[in-house]
Design a protein around this motif. Sequence first.
Motif, short mmCIF file in Angstrom:
data_model
loop_
_atom_site.label_atom_id
_atom_site.label_comp_id
_atom_site.label_asym_id
_atom_site.label_seq_id
_atom_site.Cartn_x
_atom_site.Cartn_y
_atom_site.Cartn_z
N LEU A 1 53.85 45.24 35.43
CA LEU A 1 52.52 45.41 34.83
C LEU A 1 51.43 45.24 35.88
O LEU A 1 50.46 46.02 35.91
CB LEU A 1 52.32 44.39 33.71
N ARG A 2 51.57 44.27 36.76
CA ARG A 2 50.56 44.04 37.81
C ARG A 2 50.44 45.26 38.71
O ARG A 2 49.34 45.68 39.07
CB ARG A 2 50.95 42.81 38.63
N ARG A 3 51.58 45.85 39.09
CA ARG A 3 51.53 47.04 39.96
C ARG A 3 50.88 48.22 39.27
O ARG A 3 50.17 49.01 39.91
CB ARG A 3 52.96 47.41 40.41
N ARG A 4 51.08 48.34 37.95
CA ARG A 4 50.43 49.43 37.21
C ARG A 4 48.93 49.24 37.13
O ARG A 4 48.16 50.17 37.06
CB ARG A 4 51.02 49.54 35.80
N TYR B 1 41.54 30.30 40.98
CA TYR B 1 41.72 31.74 40.97
C TYR B 1 40.67 32.36 40.07
O TYR B 1 40.67 32.15 38.87
CB TYR B 1 43.13 32.08 40.51
N MET B 2 39.78 33.12 40.68
CA MET B 2 38.66 33.69 39.96
C MET B 2 39.09 34.97 39.23
O MET B 2 39.70 35.85 39.83
CB MET B 2 37.51 34.00 40.92
N ILE B 3 38.77 35.04 37.95
CA ILE B 3 39.04 36.25 37.17
C ILE B 3 37.73 37.04 37.12
O ILE B 3 36.79 36.65 36.44
CB ILE B 3 39.55 35.89 35.77
N LYS B 4 37.70 38.14 37.82
CA LYS B 4 36.43 38.83 38.08
C LYS B 4 36.13 39.97 37.11
O LYS B 4 35.00 40.43 37.05
CB LYS B 4 36.41 39.36 39.51
N SER B 5 37.14 40.48 36.40
CA SER B 5 36.91 41.64 35.55
C SER B 5 37.67 41.49 34.24
O SER B 5 38.61 40.70 34.13
CB SER B 5 37.36 42.92 36.26
N LYS B 6 37.28 42.30 33.25
CA LYS B 6 37.98 42.30 31.96
C LYS B 6 39.44 42.74 32.13
O LYS B 6 40.33 42.25 31.44
CB LYS B 6 37.27 43.25 30.99
N LYS B 7 39.66 43.66 33.08
CA LYS B 7 41.03 44.12 33.33
C LYS B 7 41.89 42.98 33.87
O LYS B 7 43.04 42.81 33.45
CB LYS B 7 40.99 45.28 34.33
#
Length: 200
Positions: A197-200, A1-7
């Motif tokens: 939190l994910r939906r926000r 699972y690639m984490i692409k952004s700081k967010k």
Amino acid sequence: YMIKSKKELDFYIKADYMINRGYFKPTFKQRIKNCIFPDHIMQYLVAMRKVAYYQQNGGGILSVINKIRYRKLGVKLGFSIGPNVFDYGLVIPHYGTIVVGPSNRIGKYAVLHTSVCITNAIKEIGDSLYCSSGCKLIFEGKLGNGVTIGANCVVAKEIMKDNILLTSVPAVIKSERPVWYGTDNKYAERIALIEQLRRR
């Protein structure tokens, strides 16, 4: 699972904190306590997520620092886990040998107990995997969602059914079983907060 952004990185770290410790971020008091009594498992998970992020985005000296931290903590804890294997909400309850090859892809809310081995064959495993102590996953292929694997069980072939309990050597379907957090209000509440939190 690639984490692409700081967010995304921030979300993955918060999700791991919530599912393991019951809060998204340690308070100042908790950080002081962690200086005296280090929470090595959470330090490892944070370093793992940062390594995954920097693999995609560069990072120079920060990438090097986190790789060193990740490897040192892995040696201390007995963990050898590929940084891009697990989706958010990985649960590791205890220190002890855990080996997960980097070519695997495993969904959210997985649980890894001690002496688990998931070999470096290409596996696609669904959400809510529960690995009891001593289980081995040595197949190449797919495994469904909500699979619970009993202690010392050896899974040698793909099984695409959802919400089942696997036992024995080699693994057989013992019974249907709800996802591991289905009867645990504490973890169900934590997962609800993570999904909010994910939906926000």
